[in-house]
Each structure stands twice: as structure tokens, then as C-alpha cells.
Write an enzyme that holds these catalytic residues in place. Structure first.
Site, PDB file in Angstrom:
ATOM      1  N   ASP A 148      61.283  49.862 -43.525  1.00 52.39           N
ATOM      2  CA  ASP A 148      62.019  49.218 -44.612  1.00 52.39           C
ATOM      3  C   ASP A 148      61.213  47.990 -45.029  1.00 52.39           C
ATOM      4  O   ASP A 148      60.549  47.370 -44.191  1.00 52.39           O
ATOM      5  CB  ASP A 148      63.424  48.800 -44.156  1.00 52.39           C
ATOM      6  CG  ASP A 148      64.367  48.580 -45.342  1.00 52.39           C
ATOM      7  OD1 ASP A 148      65.297  49.372 -45.528  1.00 52.39           O
ATOM      8  OD2 ASP A 148      64.150  47.599 -46.104  1.00 52.39           O
ATOM      9  N   GLU A 164      67.119  65.832 -64.393  1.00 47.56           N
ATOM     10  CA  GLU A 164      68.289  66.606 -63.974  1.00 47.56           C
ATOM     11  C   GLU A 164      69.085  66.990 -65.212  1.00 47.56           C
ATOM     12  O   GLU A 164      69.219  66.169 -66.132  1.00 47.56           O
ATOM     13  CB  GLU A 164      69.155  65.779 -63.016  1.00 47.56           C
ATOM     14  CG  GLU A 164      68.417  65.434 -61.730  1.00 47.56           C
ATOM     15  CD  GLU A 164      69.228  64.580 -60.756  1.00 47.56           C
ATOM     16  OE1 GLU A 164      70.400  64.262 -61.065  1.00 47.56           O
ATOM     17  OE2 GLU A 164      68.691  64.240 -59.691  1.00 47.56           O
ATOM     18  N   HIS A 182      72.045  67.506 -56.814  1.00 45.30           N
ATOM     19  CA  HIS A 182      72.479  66.103 -56.711  1.00 45.30           C
ATOM     20  C   HIS A 182      73.930  66.019 -56.224  1.00 45.30           C
ATOM     21  O   HIS A 182      74.775  65.385 -56.861  1.00 45.30           O
ATOM     22  CB  HIS A 182      72.315  65.380 -58.046  1.00 45.30           C
ATOM     23  CG  HIS A 182      72.193  63.882 -57.879  1.00 45.30           C
ATOM     24  ND1 HIS A 182      71.434  63.103 -58.699  1.00 45.30           N
ATOM     25  CD2 HIS A 182      72.746  63.027 -56.981  1.00 45.30           C
ATOM     26  CE1 HIS A 182      71.530  61.835 -58.317  1.00 45.30           C
ATOM     27  NE2 HIS A 182      72.319  61.764 -57.261  1.00 45.30           N
ATOM     28  N   GLY A 227      74.627  65.129 -52.916  1.00 51.64           N
ATOM     29  CA  GLY A 227      74.649  64.388 -51.639  1.00 51.64           C
ATOM     30  C   GLY A 227      75.916  63.575 -51.446  1.00 51.64           C
ATOM     31  O   GLY A 227      76.490  63.545 -50.361  1.00 51.64           O
TER      32      GLY A 227
HETATM   33  P1  NAI Z   1      70.674  50.544 -49.910  1.00 51.42           P
HETATM   34  O1  NAI Z   1      70.354  49.588 -50.971  1.00 51.42           O
HETATM   35  O2  NAI Z   1      71.785  50.274 -48.976  1.00 51.42           O
HETATM   36  O3  NAI Z   1      69.350  50.798 -49.017  1.00 51.42           O
HETATM   37  C1  NAI Z   1      68.069  50.978 -49.550  1.00 51.42           C
HETATM   38  C2  NAI Z   1      67.088  50.428 -48.557  1.00 51.42           C
HETATM   39  O4  NAI Z   1      65.761  50.741 -49.004  1.00 51.42           O
HETATM   40  C3  NAI Z   1      67.147  48.905 -48.409  1.00 51.42           C
HETATM   41  O5  NAI Z   1      67.302  48.557 -47.051  1.00 51.42           O
HETATM   42  C4  NAI Z   1      65.819  48.431 -49.005  1.00 51.42           C
HETATM   43  O6  NAI Z   1      65.329  47.266 -48.387  1.00 51.42           O
HETATM   44  C5  NAI Z   1      64.936  49.612 -48.730  1.00 51.42           C
HETATM   45  N1  NAI Z   1      63.739  49.684 -49.559  1.00 51.42           N
HETATM   46  C6  NAI Z   1      63.596  49.339 -50.862  1.00 51.42           C
HETATM   47  N2  NAI Z   1      62.342  49.565 -51.281  1.00 51.42           N
HETATM   48  C7  NAI Z   1      61.673  50.070 -50.218  1.00 51.42           C
HETATM   49  C8  NAI Z   1      60.343  50.505 -50.022  1.00 51.42           C
HETATM   50  N3  NAI Z   1      59.436  50.470 -51.026  1.00 51.42           N
HETATM   51  N4  NAI Z   1      59.985  50.957 -48.801  1.00 51.42           N
HETATM   52  C9  NAI Z   1      60.890  50.973 -47.779  1.00 51.42           C
HETATM   53  N5  NAI Z   1      62.168  50.564 -47.910  1.00 51.42           N
HETATM   54  C10 NAI Z   1      62.561  50.141 -49.111  1.00 51.42           C
HETATM   55  O7  NAI Z   1      70.882  51.937 -50.647  1.00 51.42           O
HETATM   56  P2  NAI Z   1      71.685  53.210 -50.128  1.00 51.42           P
HETATM   57  O8  NAI Z   1      73.117  53.086 -50.487  1.00 51.42           O
HETATM   58  O9  NAI Z   1      71.320  53.471 -48.718  1.00 51.42           O
HETATM   59  O10 NAI Z   1      71.071  54.346 -51.088  1.00 51.42           O
HETATM   60  C11 NAI Z   1      69.746  54.811 -50.917  1.00 51.42           C
HETATM   61  C12 NAI Z   1      69.383  55.795 -52.022  1.00 51.42           C
HETATM   62  O11 NAI Z   1      70.274  56.899 -52.015  1.00 51.42           O
HETATM   63  C13 NAI Z   1      69.450  55.204 -53.423  1.00 51.42           C
HETATM   64  O12 NAI Z   1      68.316  55.667 -54.149  1.00 51.42           O
HETATM   65  C14 NAI Z   1      70.663  55.851 -54.020  1.00 51.42           C
HETATM   66  O13 NAI Z   1      70.537  55.955 -55.413  1.00 51.42           O
HETATM   67  C15 NAI Z   1      70.631  57.217 -53.365  1.00 51.42           C
HETATM   68  N6  NAI Z   1      71.908  57.928 -53.360  1.00 51.42           N
HETATM   69  C16 NAI Z   1      71.896  59.284 -53.585  1.00 51.42           C
HETATM   70  C17 NAI Z   1      73.060  60.005 -53.584  1.00 51.42           C
HETATM   71  C18 NAI Z   1      73.041  61.478 -53.777  1.00 51.42           C
HETATM   72  O14 NAI Z   1      74.024  62.037 -54.250  1.00 51.42           O
HETATM   73  N7  NAI Z   1      71.989  62.159 -53.408  1.00 51.42           N
HETATM   74  C19 NAI Z   1      74.372  59.352 -53.419  1.00 51.42           C
HETATM   75  C20 NAI Z   1      74.273  57.932 -53.076  1.00 51.42           C
HETATM   76  C21 NAI Z   1      73.067  57.254 -53.095  1.00 51.42           C
END
Ligand code: NAI
Length: 411
Positions: free
Chosen positions: A183, A271, A294, A296
Site C-alpha cells: 500500500d 463497461e 461488475h 463485486g
Molecule cells: P480504500 O480507499 O478503502 O482502499 C484503497 C487502498 O489503496 C488505500 O489503502 C490506498 O492507500 C491504496 N492505494 C492507493 N493507491 C495505491 C497504489 N498506487 N499502490 C498501492 N496502494 C494504493 O478503497 P476500497 O473501498 O478498499 O476499494 C478499493 C477498490 O475497489 C476501489 O477501486 C473501488 O472502486 C473498488 N470497488 C469495486 C467494487 C466492485 O463491484 N467490483 C465495489 C466496491 C469497490
């Protein structure tokens, strides 16, 4: 402590919930005393939407209702809007802020749903289930242990250890996986998970890499041909984050060559917007790619959690003025104000407004007990707790202050 009196009685506050948001939202409004709730099953557009918004104080919507500036203009009484989903692009956020309307969403209510799907997909990949299932459907009985593995003892590499990544970490460890993660922020490792100093160190050491980063300039194209080449031969990739994070063509090539043993992908650069629009993607037709549309975060449990999250934020704003986690608005984390009176003043972020608010309060003999000010962009938000104020007398003067967007009093 009794519930505060609002500028309007709760039964006169009109709530419009569109797009069939989960019934739990309606229940929460009713439980809080907001009985004037209209719950529409679908999205509304154009004149129908504008008519429905007239006189509404709180609106809830999902992704298909466009709250643009004309819609905001039609909603002259609107105090707040709630997106019962993650995205907020369907609302003209800056225009809403300039009309004194905070917008809320539910960014993390589907965390568990995504994490569970990722674990399920990991099992499917390690056992090559989809290929065997497709073969069985075609009458081909592929009973073999060749290349099939348990998750137990394997290394899971998590990229992005936020809400979802850390949940995946806990679930994976409970199945006996070793977890490493990367992270860009210093984050607390859960259980026995081990942080790694770079993306590359996760890629080279993992049997399965799962991506949980947001869509940012830093993460666009994070996984391209060089990163895929750095993965262990035959390792698997899961992407349930954002389509922009992975170069689809490069992944297709790595899957065809077998260097990446399999991939499960839930999110794509492009999408379909409508159900009848064709899904076009370079991964289509590749046997070791599992493609899901999509979904998830798409579960009934997530819908309910979203309803609770957003309805609670709208009710809290109405009751206390709290704008915690608003996406377009100065954020004030406010508790209930107890026996005093609370004056909420939203204005254009210009010098001198605070002094004028205090002059008005002083002219109405209101003794200030506490004051909170926050600004964001063009908007300022001042909340003042006073011992007592006559709202009917004070509100017109507060609203007459140059730059005022909205003012309310909670008793
Ligand atoms: P979050 O904001 O809680 O966690 C994201 C993490 O990624 C943070 O800890 C951040 O520091 C880290 N991060 C940012 N840039 C980075 C990089 N370049 N390298 C390594 N770490 C990095 O977000 P959350 O809620 O965990 O969501 C994560 C992803 O899941 C988002 O893209 C969100 O859009 C996606 N998502 C997809 C869904 C689906 O239906 N497939 C549903 C909900 C979320």
C-alpha cells in the site's frame, strides 16, 4: 434527552427516494419521525423528475437519476441529497454545494461483498473450475487433479490494503493462506499479513495477486506488460477494483501465453451502460479468464447496508447539521446539541460573513456556547450553538447576510 425541534416539523419534511432504494431506508426515516416519504421504484427524468423534486427536502437516488443544475433549481427546498451507491457523478456536485446542498454516498457499504467474491474467485482459479464446468456443459468429462490446488499454504498478494484489501486479508488467512501486501500509505497489517515495500516485491512472491486500489492517476495502468511479466509463472490475477488499473491487452497476451495462469476480472475499462449494449473486451473468449459484469459489490446485504449508511447520514444532517463524509461540502462532525439551540449558516466563502453572523446573533441576544466553521472551495459552513434564539425573528436577518446560501435553526 428529547429529539431537537427542527425549523420544520419532521412530518412536514418531504423525502423522495428514487430507483427502488432498499426498504430499510424508508423504515429508518419512519423510525426517526419522517413520515412523508415517497418511495419510487424507478428513476425519473426530465419534467417528471423536476415535478417530483418540487418541495422535496431530502432526495435519495442511485446511479440513473441525473441531478443536474436544472434539477437542483427545480428542487428549491432541497437541503441534502443522498446517492445510495458509491459513485456521485450523476449529481452536479459543485452546483449543489453552491445551492447549500451537501451530497452523501456510501463508499464502503459493500466491502464484505467484494471480499467474499474475491475469495470465491480465488478458489475457482486455483481449481480451474470454470474451464471444467464449461467442458462438462459441453459433455466433456475433465476429471483430473492436474494443476488443481488448495488455497491453504499459498501466498496471496494484495495491492491496496484499504477497506476491501484488508477484509480479503482476514478471510484469506482464515483459509490458511499467507498474505503479503503493498500500500502506498502506512497501514496496519491485520493478523499475520506482511507489508512489502514495493508493488514488484508483491508480484514476484505471490501465487495470486488481487488488486484493491482506487482509480487515481497513480493507479491507471498500474498492471501492464512489465508487471505481468514480473509475476510468478502460472500465478493468478484478480481485478475487482477498477478497469483502468490493468492493461487489458497485456493481460490477454499474458493469459494466452500461460505466463499468467488465470485471471478473474470484474471491472473493465469500458463497461456497457445499457443492458442491451454489447460487452466488448480483449479478454472475451480466453478460456482461463473468468469475467463477471461488475458485480463485486452487488448483493442484497450491500444494498441494505447502503440504505442504512446513506439514510443515517441524511437524517443526521437534518437533525444536527453534521456533514461528516459529504462529498462536496465542508465537513463538520457534530453531535446532537442537547438543550441549546443550533444555528446553521451556509454561505459563499467570502471574507466577513462570520462576523456578520455573530453580529446578528448578538443583536438577537443569543449567547454563543460553541461555534464550528469549515470551508471547502467556494462554500463556507458555520454552526453556532446558542443558549436560545427566536428563529422566526432571527432567520430572515441571517438569510439577508450577503452571500448566504441557506440558514436553518434547530431548537
Ligand atoms: P480504500 O480507499 O478503502 O482502499 C484503497 C487502498 O489503496 C488505500 O489503502 C490506498 O492507500 C491504496 N492505494 C492507493 N493507491 C495505491 C497504489 N498506487 N499502490 C498501492 N496502494 C494504493 O478503497 P476500497 O473501498 O478498499 O476499494 C478499493 C477498490 O475497489 C476501489 O477501486 C473501488 O472502486 C473498488 N470497488 C469495486 C467494487 C466492485 O463491484 N467490483 C465495489 C466496491 C469497490
Amino acid at each position: 434527552m428529547s429529539a431537537p425541534r427542527l425549523t420544520l416539523p419532521r412530518t412536514n419534511i418531504r423525502v423522495l427516494l428514487l430507483e427502488g432504494v432498499h426498504e430499510r431506508a424508508v423504515e429508518l426515516f419512519h423510525e426517526a419521525g419522517y413520515t412523508n416519504v415517497r418511495h419510487e421504484p424507478g428513476a425519473l427524468t426530465g419534467a417528471e423528475l423536476h415535478d417530483a423534486l418540487a418541495g422535496v427536502h431530502l432526495v435519495g437516488l442511485r446511479s440513473r437519476t441525473m441531478i443536474d443544475d436544472p434539477a437542483l433549481a427545480a428542487a428549491a427546498r432541497l437541503i441534502a441529497a443522498g446517492c445510495f451507491c458509491i459513485g456521485t457523478n450523476q449529481v452536479a456536485l459543485d452546483e449543489a454545494a453552491l445551492r447549500g446542498v451537501p451530497v452523501f454516498n456510501a463508499p464502503h457499504s459493500n466491502t464484505r461483498s467484494v471480499a467474499e467474491l474475491v475469495i470465491g474467485l480465488a478458489v475457482m482459479l486455483f481449481r480451474d473450475v470454470f474451464r471444467k464446468s464449461n467442458a462438462a456443459h459441453a459433455g466433456d468429462w475433465q476429471k483430473s487433479a492436474e494443476g488443481a490446488h488448495e488455497l491453504r499454504g499459498r501466498t496471496l498478494g494484495i495491492v491496496g490494503y484499504g477497506h476491501i484489501g484488508s477484509q480479503v486479508s482476514v478471510l484469506a488467512e482464515s483459509l490458511g493462506m499467507r498474505v503479503v501486501f503493498h500500500d502506498i500509505r502506512p497501514v496496519l497489517a491485520l493478523g499475520n499479513a506482511r507489508p512489502r515495500p514495493s508493488l514488484r516485491s508483491v508480484l514476484v512472491s505471490s501465487d495470486l495477486v488481487t488488486l484493491h486500489v482506487p482509480d487515481t492517476p497513480l493507479t491507471r495502468g498500474l498492471i501492464g506488460a512489465p508487471e505481468l511479466a514480473a509475476m510468478k509463472p502460472g500465478a493468478y490475477l484478480v481485478n475487482a477494483s477498477r478497469g483502468s488499473v490493468v492493461d487489458g491487452e497485456a493481460l490477454a497476451a499474458a493469459l494466452r501465453s500461460g505466463h499468467v495462469g488465470g485471471a478473474a476480472v470484474d471491472v473493465f475499462a469500458r463497461e456497457p451502460k445499457q443492458p442491451d449494449e454489447e460487452f466488448v473486451n480483449p479478454l472475451r473468449g480466453i478460456p482461463n479468464a473468468i469475467l463477471t459484469p461488475h458485480v463485486g459489490g452487488s448483493t442484497q446485504e450491500a444494498q441494505e447496508a447502503i440504505a442504512v449508511d446513506v439514510a443515517s447520514k441524511l437524517i443526521a444532517y437534518s437533525e444536527t447539521g453534521a456533514t461528516t463524509a459529504a462529498v462536496n461540502f465542508p465537513q463538520l462532525n457534530l453531535e446532537a446539541h442537547g438543550d441549546c439551540h443550533r444555528v446553521l449558516h451556509i454561505h459563499r466563502n467570502e471574507p466577513g460573513v462570520l462576523a456578520q453572523i455573530n453580529e446578528v446573533l448578538s443583536a438577537h441576544d443569543a449567547n454563543i456556547l460553541g461555534q464550528h466553521l469549515q470551508t471547502q472551495g467556494s462554500v463556507g459552513y458555520v454552526v453556532t450553538d446558542v443558549d436560545e434564539i427566536d428563529a422566526a425573528e432571527a432567520l430572515p436577518t441571517l438569510r439577508a447576510i450577503e452571500g448566504t446560501l441557506r440558514a436553518r435553526v434547530l431548537y
